[in-house]
Design a protein around this motif. Structure first.
Motif, PDB file in Angstrom:
ATOM      1  N   HIS A  57       9.074   9.505  -3.042  1.00  0.00           N
ATOM      2  CA  HIS A  57       7.616   9.426  -3.061  1.00  0.00           C
ATOM      3  C   HIS A  57       7.078   8.336  -3.986  1.00  0.00           C
ATOM      4  O   HIS A  57       6.009   7.790  -3.720  1.00  0.00           O
ATOM      5  CB  HIS A  57       7.015  10.770  -3.479  1.00  0.00           C
ATOM      6  CG  HIS A  57       7.222  11.851  -2.471  1.00  0.00           C
ATOM      7  ND1 HIS A  57       6.616  11.849  -1.238  1.00  0.00           N
ATOM      8  CD2 HIS A  57       7.985  12.970  -2.509  1.00  0.00           C
ATOM      9  CE1 HIS A  57       6.975  12.926  -0.570  1.00  0.00           C
ATOM     10  NE2 HIS A  57       7.816  13.619  -1.313  1.00  0.00           N
ATOM     11  N   ASP A  65       0.854  -1.189   0.000  1.00  0.00           N
ATOM     12  CA  ASP A  65       0.000   0.000   0.000  1.00  0.00           C
ATOM     13  C   ASP A  65       0.891   1.240   0.000  1.00  0.00           C
ATOM     14  O   ASP A  65       1.478   1.588   1.025  1.00  0.00           O
ATOM     15  CB  ASP A  65      -0.897  -0.017   1.233  1.00  0.00           C
ATOM     16  CG  ASP A  65      -1.822   1.181   1.312  1.00  0.00           C
ATOM     17  OD1 ASP A  65      -1.664   2.135   0.528  1.00  0.00           O
ATOM     18  OD2 ASP A  65      -2.704   1.158   2.191  1.00  0.00           O
ATOM     19  N   SER A  97       6.536   4.187   3.356  1.00  0.00           N
ATOM     20  CA  SER A  97       7.486   5.277   3.097  1.00  0.00           C
ATOM     21  C   SER A  97       8.901   4.727   2.998  1.00  0.00           C
ATOM     22  O   SER A  97       9.246   3.747   3.660  1.00  0.00           O
ATOM     23  CB  SER A  97       7.415   6.346   4.194  1.00  0.00           C
ATOM     24  OG  SER A  97       7.780   5.805   5.438  1.00  0.00           O
ATOM     25  N   THR A 110       0.213   4.325   0.039  1.00  0.00           N
ATOM     26  CA  THR A 110      -0.244   5.430   0.893  1.00  0.00           C
ATOM     27  C   THR A 110       0.083   5.188   2.358  1.00  0.00           C
ATOM     28  O   THR A 110      -0.020   6.109   3.175  1.00  0.00           O
ATOM     29  CB  THR A 110      -1.755   5.685   0.734  1.00  0.00           C
ATOM     30  OG1 THR A 110      -2.467   4.527   1.178  1.00  0.00           O
ATOM     31  CG2 THR A 110      -2.107   6.004  -0.699  1.00  0.00           C
ATOM     32  N   HIS A 111       0.481   3.967   2.695  1.00  0.00           N
ATOM     33  CA  HIS A 111       0.874   3.641   4.066  1.00  0.00           C
ATOM     34  C   HIS A 111       2.293   3.076   4.106  1.00  0.00           C
ATOM     35  O   HIS A 111       2.636   2.317   5.013  1.00  0.00           O
ATOM     36  CB  HIS A 111      -0.115   2.650   4.688  1.00  0.00           C
ATOM     37  CG  HIS A 111      -1.465   3.241   4.902  1.00  0.00           C
ATOM     38  ND1 HIS A 111      -2.527   2.946   4.082  1.00  0.00           N
ATOM     39  CD2 HIS A 111      -1.912   4.129   5.816  1.00  0.00           C
ATOM     40  CE1 HIS A 111      -3.591   3.620   4.493  1.00  0.00           C
ATOM     41  NE2 HIS A 111      -3.240   4.351   5.544  1.00  0.00           N
TER      42      HIS A 111
END
Length: 177
Positions: free
Chosen positions: A32, A9, A14, A11-12
């Motif tokens: 990113h 995922d 990094s 978005t979760h």
């Protein structure tokens, strides 16, 4: 249990790094844009096959001038080397929920073996019935081993940019119900 595909995922998840600046402080950054694939038996994570593909153009240190310099031939040379890759070759359990993930990392056309410490943070069901897994990883690489040798000598002694890069990954992935 057989290997399952884990869907990372973004978005979760990094991918962050830090490097010593002027011998006295640290500069932090993140990437990113990336893709990751993981296939593993959730009951035996030592079976995992892990791959990361990082878009170097997405580097962000909160300073556009520095980011532009990092993309240039002095550093990543994204025109010729747009991706950083990592492909696992071995996963060892070294403690309760702790692993060492070793693999081939390629930066700027140079491939070297690197090992990252990874902690399994846990798992649970999301509201849609998917099994969710969390992992934290960290490691250190030597940037000059990858041809990232740009630097400047400081008037007071020492160098502008440290050689050791600390890498930190927070990852969330799901397997389908």
């Amino acid at each position: 249990m057989a290997k399952q595909t884990f869907n990372v995922d973004p978005t979760h998840t990094s991918i962050d790094f830090s490097v010593k600046h002027m011998m006295v402080s640290k500069v932090k950054g993140t990437f990113h844009d990336f893709e990751a694939t993981i296939a593993a038996d959730p009951e035996d994570l030592t079976t995992a096959d892990v791959e990361f593909f990082i878009d170097v153009n997405s580097v962000d240190t909160r300073n556009e001038q520095r980011d532009t310099h990092l993309r240039s031939g002095d550093f990543f040379d994204i025109e010729n080397n747009p991706k950083i890759t990592f492909k696992s070759t071995d996963v060892k359990k070294v403690g309760d929920d702790e692993y060492e993930v070793t693999g081939d990392m390629t930066i700027r056309g140079t491939t070297r073996q690197e090992t990252f410490k990874v902690e399994f943070e846990g798992s649970g069901k999301d509201p849609w019935g998917n099994q969710v897994y969390g992992f934290s990883g960290e490691g250190k690489i030597n940037r000059s081993n990858y041809g990232l040798t740009y630097n400047a000598t400081l008037e007071t002694g020492g160098v502008l940019i440290g050689d050791e890069i600390k890498v930190s990954i927070e990852l969330e992935a799901t397997t389908q119900a």
